[in-house]
Design a protein around this motif. Structure first.
Motif, PDB file in Angstrom:
ATOM      1  N   ASP A 299       0.805  -1.220   0.000  1.00 57.23           N
ATOM      2  CA  ASP A 299       0.000   0.000   0.000  1.00 57.23           C
ATOM      3  C   ASP A 299       0.838   1.271   0.000  1.00 57.23           C
ATOM      4  O   ASP A 299       0.308   2.380   0.052  1.00 57.23           O
ATOM      5  N   SER A 338       0.748   4.922   4.183  1.00 55.32           N
ATOM      6  CA  SER A 338       0.306   4.452   2.876  1.00 55.32           C
ATOM      7  C   SER A 338      -0.446   5.562   2.161  1.00 55.32           C
ATOM      8  O   SER A 338      -1.019   6.461   2.790  1.00 55.32           O
ATOM      9  N   ASP A 340      -1.599   7.200  -2.141  1.00 54.71           N
ATOM     10  CA  ASP A 340      -1.432   7.295  -3.584  1.00 54.71           C
ATOM     11  C   ASP A 340      -0.221   8.173  -3.886  1.00 54.71           C
ATOM     12  O   ASP A 340      -0.115   9.300  -3.389  1.00 54.71           O
ATOM     13  N   LYS A 342       0.394   9.787  -6.357  1.00 54.33           N
ATOM     14  CA  LYS A 342       0.017  10.977  -7.115  1.00 54.33           C
ATOM     15  C   LYS A 342      -0.636  12.026  -6.230  1.00 54.33           C
ATOM     16  O   LYS A 342      -1.099  13.049  -6.721  1.00 54.33           O
ATOM     17  N   LYS A 343      -0.668  11.752  -4.916  1.00 51.70           N
ATOM     18  CA  LYS A 343      -1.206  12.716  -3.974  1.00 51.70           C
ATOM     19  C   LYS A 343      -0.173  12.951  -2.863  1.00 51.70           C
ATOM     20  O   LYS A 343       0.839  12.269  -2.789  1.00 51.70           O
ATOM     21  N   ARG A 345       1.802  12.795   0.536  1.00 48.23           N
ATOM     22  CA  ARG A 345       2.053  11.688   1.460  1.00 48.23           C
ATOM     23  C   ARG A 345       2.731  12.249   2.706  1.00 48.23           C
ATOM     24  O   ARG A 345       3.444  13.267   2.648  1.00 48.23           O
TER      25      ARG A 345
END
Length: 408
Positions: A299, A338, A340, A342-343, A345
Motif C-alpha cells: 500500500d 500508505s 497514492d 500521485k497525492k 504523502r
C-alpha cells in the motif's frame, strides 16, 4: 510559545488541503543535457532551495522569537565526456537571514562559495580514484549525508564531526579512492587539513586541547588528515557513484546496511604543557552505524531507521561549540503512511541524540519530533519539526521550524 506552535501547525495542516500532484512525471532524473545518443556524454544540473520559518524560545529580550531564513541555496553540476571520468561541481550559500543580509549584496554572509569541485577517474566498473575539494568523508553515514533527501529536517549536527575544524563546510581538499567488492563498499581519503579553522583559540598552560595543530605546529607536523568509511549492503544495493547518502527512500528500496568509519588527524590538536611548550595531540574519531529502509506493505507504507555510536577524541578535555572529546549516541526513525503516489504523502518521525564530554559531567541531549509532507517525493516537500536541546543545568531550548524545499 503555545500560540506560535498552534499557528505553525495550522499552516502545515492547511497546506495539506492544497497539495499538488505527486510523482513529478517531468523530472526523470533532473535537467540532463545529452551530447550523444547513448547519453555517455552529458551535463546534469541539480538545483535546490530550502526556506525556513523558525520559532526559538531562547533569545535575548530585544529579539523576536520568529525569524525567516534561506537554509540552503545550491547548484550541483555533473559533467561527463566519457564514462572513464566525471567532474563534480557544487556551489551555493547557507543560512541567509536578516542579520547577514547586505544592502547591496556584498556581505560575507550572503556570498556564494565553492562547496565542492572534484574529478573522478574510473579504474574499472567498480573502483574509482579522484581528487579536489570533495565530500568522500569517513566516520559514518551521517557524515556523508545528502541534504536533499534526509528523514529529519536537517542532519544531526554532531555527526558532521569535523565541519570547520579540519575542513571547509564538511569538504576536504585531498585525494580519495572508493569502490565495491560485491556487497561491500569502501571509501578512503587523504586530505590536506585547513590551516585557519573555526577554532582560533590558543592553548593555555596546562589547559585543554585546541583544534589548531596545522596553524600552530605547521604543516610538517599536522598537515594531513585521513578518513574512511566501510559498509556492507545486505539487501538492495545503494549507488556509490556520488558520496551523498540517502536519508529515506520512501519505500522504493529495501535497504539494510551496517557500517564503520574513522577520521584521524595526527597532531591535529594542540595542548600547552605547564611550561608553555606546545605539544600535538592526535585527533581520532570512530563510529559504527546501521541503516534500514524498506516498504512495509503493497500500500506504499514504509519505515526508515538509523542508529550510530561515535567515539570522539579531539585531544585532552576538548570542548568547542557542538564538539568535544567524549562519545555520542544518536538514532532516528520515521514511518511513511500508505497513500497514492500521485497525492500528498505524510511521514512522521522522531530523533534522539545524547553527547557526553570528558571535560564536564553534563550531557547534551537533543530530541526531535517532526513530520514530512511530500508533494512530489523529495523534489517538493514541507517539513515541520520541534527540537528540544538540554545541556547540563542550563534551561532546555526549544525551536519550531517549518521548512519548504524544492529540488530539481
Amino acid at each position: 510559545m503555545r500560540k506560535i506552535k498552534i499557528l505553525l501547525f495550522s499552516i502545515f495542516m492547511l497546506s495539506f488541503q492544497f497539495s499538488f500532484s505527486q510523482g513529478s512525471p517531468d523530472y526523470k532524473g533532473g535537467f540532463k543535457i545529452k551530447f550523444n545518443d547513448d547519453g555517455s556524454k552529458y551535463l546534469r544540473v541539480i538545483s535546490w532551495g530550502q526556506f525556513q520559518a523558525v520559532y526559538n524560545d531562547d533569545v535575548p529580550d530585544n529579539t523576536s522569537n520568529l525569524s525567516f531564513n534561506v537554509r540552503r541555496a545550491r547548484v550541483l553540476l555533473l559533467s561527463q565526456i566519457t564514462k572513464k571520468f566525471l567532474l563534480v561541481t557544487h556551489f551555493g550559500l547557507n543560512g541567509l537571514n536578516s542579520a547577514n543580509l547586505h544592502p547591496v549584496g556584498k556581505g560575507d554572509g550572503n556570498q556564494i562559495f565553492m562547496h565542492g569541485i572534484w574529478g573522478q577517474w574510473n579504474l574499472n566498473d567498480n573502483h574509482t580514484v579522484g581528487g579536489g575539494l570533495h565530500y568522500w568523508n569517513g566516520i559514518s553515514r551521517l557524515n556523508n549525508q545528502s541534504t536533499l533527501n534526509g528523514l529529519t529536517l536537517d542532519n544531526n549536527r554532531q555527526s558532521w564531526a569535523t565541519i570547520g575544524l579540519s575542513d571547509q563546510f564538511a569538504r576536504h581538499l585531498g585525494f580519495f579512492v572508493k569502490g565495491k567488492f560485491n556487497n561491500f563498499k569502501y571509501q578512503l581519503a587523504i586530505n590536506d587539513a585547513i590551516v585557519n579553522g573555526l577554532d582560533m583559540r590558543n592553548p593555555e598552560n596546562g589547559g585543554a586541547a585546541v583544534y589548531g595543530g596545522k596553524r600552530i605546529l605547521g604543516s610538517k607536523d599536522a598537515g594531513f588528515a585521513y578518513a574512511g568509511y566501510f559498509e556492507y549492503n545486505f539487501l538492495d544495493q545503494e549507488s556509490n557513484t556520488l558520496p551523498y547518502k540517502v536519508g529515506t527512500y520512501l519505500g522504493t528500496k529495501k535497504v539494510f546496511n551496517i557500517g564503520a568509519g574513522f577520521f584521524s588527524h595526527p597532531k591535529g590538536a594542540v595542548v600547552a604543557n605547564s611550561s608553555g611548550k606546545m605539544e600535538g595531540e592526535n585527533v581520532s574519531i570512530l563510529a559504527v552505524d546501521a541503516y534500514y529502509d524498506a516498504p512495509l506493505n503493497d500500500d506504499g507504507s514504509a519505515i526508515s531507521a538509523y542508529a550510530t555510536y561515535q567515539s570522539n577524541d579531539y585531544g585532552k578535555n576538548y570542548m568547542y561549540s557542538a564538539y568535544g572529546t567524549g562519545s555520542m549516541l544518536y538514532a532516528h526513525v520515521g514511518y511513511l503512511f500508505s497513500g497514492d503516489v500521485k497525492k500528498a504523502r505524510y511521514q512522521p518521525y522522531m530523533s534522539y541524540g545524547t553527547n557526553s564530554y570528558d571535560a564536564i559531567d553534563d550531557n547534551r541531549n537533543v530530541f526531535g519530533l517532526g513530520a514530512n509532507m511530500f508533494l512530489s517525493g523529495h523534489n517538493s516537500k514541507f517539513t515541520l519539526e520541534y527540537k528540544n536541546q538540554k545541556f547540563g543545568d542550563n534551561n532546555s531550548t526549544g525551536t519550531v521550524t517549518l521548512q519548504a524545499m524544492i529540488y530539481l
